[in-house]
Design a protein around this motif. Structure first.
Motif, PDB file in Angstrom:
ATOM      1  N   ARG A  53       0.830  -1.215   0.000  1.00 36.30           N
ATOM      2  CA  ARG A  53       0.000   0.000   0.000  1.00 36.30           C
ATOM      3  C   ARG A  53       0.855   1.252   0.000  1.00 36.30           C
ATOM      4  O   ARG A  53       0.550   2.210  -0.699  1.00 36.30           O
ATOM      5  CB  ARG A  53      -0.930   0.003   1.206  1.00 36.30           C
ATOM      6  CG  ARG A  53      -2.053  -0.978   1.087  1.00 36.30           C
ATOM      7  CD  ARG A  53      -2.971  -0.866   2.276  1.00 36.30           C
ATOM      8  NE  ARG A  53      -3.973  -1.919   2.222  1.00 36.30           N
ATOM      9  CZ  ARG A  53      -4.666  -2.317   3.257  1.00 36.30           C
ATOM     10  NH1 ARG A  53      -4.488  -1.747   4.432  1.00 36.30           N
ATOM     11  NH2 ARG A  53      -5.548  -3.266   3.121  1.00 36.30           N
ATOM     12  N   GLU A  54       1.903   1.250   0.819  1.00 40.48           N
ATOM     13  CA  GLU A  54       2.800   2.412   0.871  1.00 40.48           C
ATOM     14  C   GLU A  54       3.434   2.672  -0.486  1.00 40.48           C
ATOM     15  O   GLU A  54       3.510   3.810  -0.912  1.00 40.48           O
ATOM     16  CB  GLU A  54       3.895   2.191   1.925  1.00 40.48           C
ATOM     17  CG  GLU A  54       3.401   2.309   3.344  1.00 40.48           C
ATOM     18  CD  GLU A  54       3.024   3.712   3.735  1.00 40.48           C
ATOM     19  OE1 GLU A  54       3.789   4.642   3.466  1.00 40.48           O
ATOM     20  OE2 GLU A  54       1.925   3.895   4.299  1.00 40.48           O
ATOM     21  N   GLN A  55       3.866   1.641  -1.163  1.00 42.13           N
ATOM     22  CA  GLN A  55       4.471   1.810  -2.476  1.00 42.13           C
ATOM     23  C   GLN A  55       3.438   2.267  -3.493  1.00 42.13           C
ATOM     24  O   GLN A  55       3.748   3.076  -4.361  1.00 42.13           O
ATOM     25  CB  GLN A  55       5.147   0.518  -2.935  1.00 42.13           C
ATOM     26  CG  GLN A  55       6.405   0.251  -2.148  1.00 42.13           C
ATOM     27  CD  GLN A  55       7.114  -1.031  -2.605  1.00 42.13           C
ATOM     28  OE1 GLN A  55       6.654  -1.748  -3.472  1.00 42.13           O
ATOM     29  NE2 GLN A  55       8.256  -1.284  -1.990  1.00 42.13           N
ATOM     30  N   GLY A  56       2.209   1.767  -3.360  1.00 42.73           N
ATOM     31  CA  GLY A  56       1.137   2.197  -4.241  1.00 42.73           C
ATOM     32  C   GLY A  56       0.826   3.674  -4.048  1.00 42.73           C
ATOM     33  O   GLY A  56       0.622   4.420  -5.011  1.00 42.73           O
ATOM     34  N   ASP A  57       0.837   4.128  -2.777  1.00 44.96           N
ATOM     35  CA  ASP A  57       0.590   5.559  -2.492  1.00 44.96           C
ATOM     36  C   ASP A  57       1.740   6.421  -3.027  1.00 44.96           C
ATOM     37  O   ASP A  57       1.525   7.538  -3.476  1.00 44.96           O
ATOM     38  CB  ASP A  57       0.458   5.780  -0.983  1.00 44.96           C
ATOM     39  CG  ASP A  57      -0.842   5.206  -0.432  1.00 44.96           C
ATOM     40  OD1 ASP A  57      -1.749   4.879  -1.237  1.00 44.96           O
ATOM     41  OD2 ASP A  57      -0.951   5.058   0.803  1.00 44.96           O
ATOM     42  N   ALA A  58       2.956   5.903  -2.972  1.00 43.35           N
ATOM     43  CA  ALA A  58       4.119   6.677  -3.400  1.00 43.35           C
ATOM     44  C   ALA A  58       4.124   6.872  -4.920  1.00 43.35           C
ATOM     45  O   ALA A  58       4.675   7.848  -5.412  1.00 43.35           O
ATOM     46  CB  ALA A  58       5.401   5.988  -2.958  1.00 43.35           C
ATOM     47  N   THR A  59       3.505   5.932  -5.653  1.00 43.72           N
ATOM     48  CA  THR A  59       3.505   6.054  -7.114  1.00 43.72           C
ATOM     49  C   THR A  59       2.315   6.830  -7.622  1.00 43.72           C
ATOM     50  O   THR A  59       2.211   7.109  -8.796  1.00 43.72           O
ATOM     51  CB  THR A  59       3.526   4.654  -7.773  1.00 43.72           C
ATOM     52  OG1 THR A  59       2.376   3.926  -7.357  1.00 43.72           O
ATOM     53  CG2 THR A  59       4.804   3.911  -7.417  1.00 43.72           C
ATOM     54  N   SER A  60       1.403   7.173  -6.737  1.00 40.08           N
ATOM     55  CA  SER A  60       0.202   7.935  -7.148  1.00 40.08           C
ATOM     56  C   SER A  60       0.499   9.397  -7.315  1.00 40.08           C
ATOM     57  O   SER A  60       1.341   9.980  -6.770  1.00 40.08           O
ATOM     58  CB  SER A  60      -0.899   7.787  -6.109  1.00 40.08           C
ATOM     59  OG  SER A  60      -1.286   6.463  -6.007  1.00 40.08           O
TER      60      SER A  60
END
Length: 98
Positions: A91-98
């Protein structure tokens, strides 16, 4: 005052039997017995069911305690924590790529 060492296997067995006797006769649980969260949870279910305790709850408590002794409860906890960490990181990586 807290425990200075972890209980031995024999002490754990005595503690489990003492706690099982307590909850099956309407008593509560003591703290600092060395019993793990899974075993305590199973004993709490027995206490909640008192005085109409199904044999299955006693069996579940014995199974939970066996899992404490053989390490399967701890392994399952580690696996759950690892999955939670992986999901959090995803989730953290997904938020960082948004």
């Amino acid at each position: 005052m807290g425990r200075s060492r972890y209980p031995t296997g024999d002490e754990l067995r005595r503690n489990f039997e003492r706690e099982l006797e307590s909850v099956t006769s309407g008593g509560g649980l003591r703290s600092e017995t060395g019993l793990d969260v899974d075993t305590d949870a199973a004993l709490i279910e027995i206490a909640k069911a008192y005085p109409n305790i199904p044999d299955a709850l006693v069996g579940a408590a014995r199974t939970a305690f066996a899992g404490q002794l053989d390490g399967t409860n701890a392994a399952a906890r580690r696996d759950r924590l690892q999955r939670m960490l992986i999901e959090h990181n995803r989730r953290e990586q997904g938020d960082a790529t948004s």
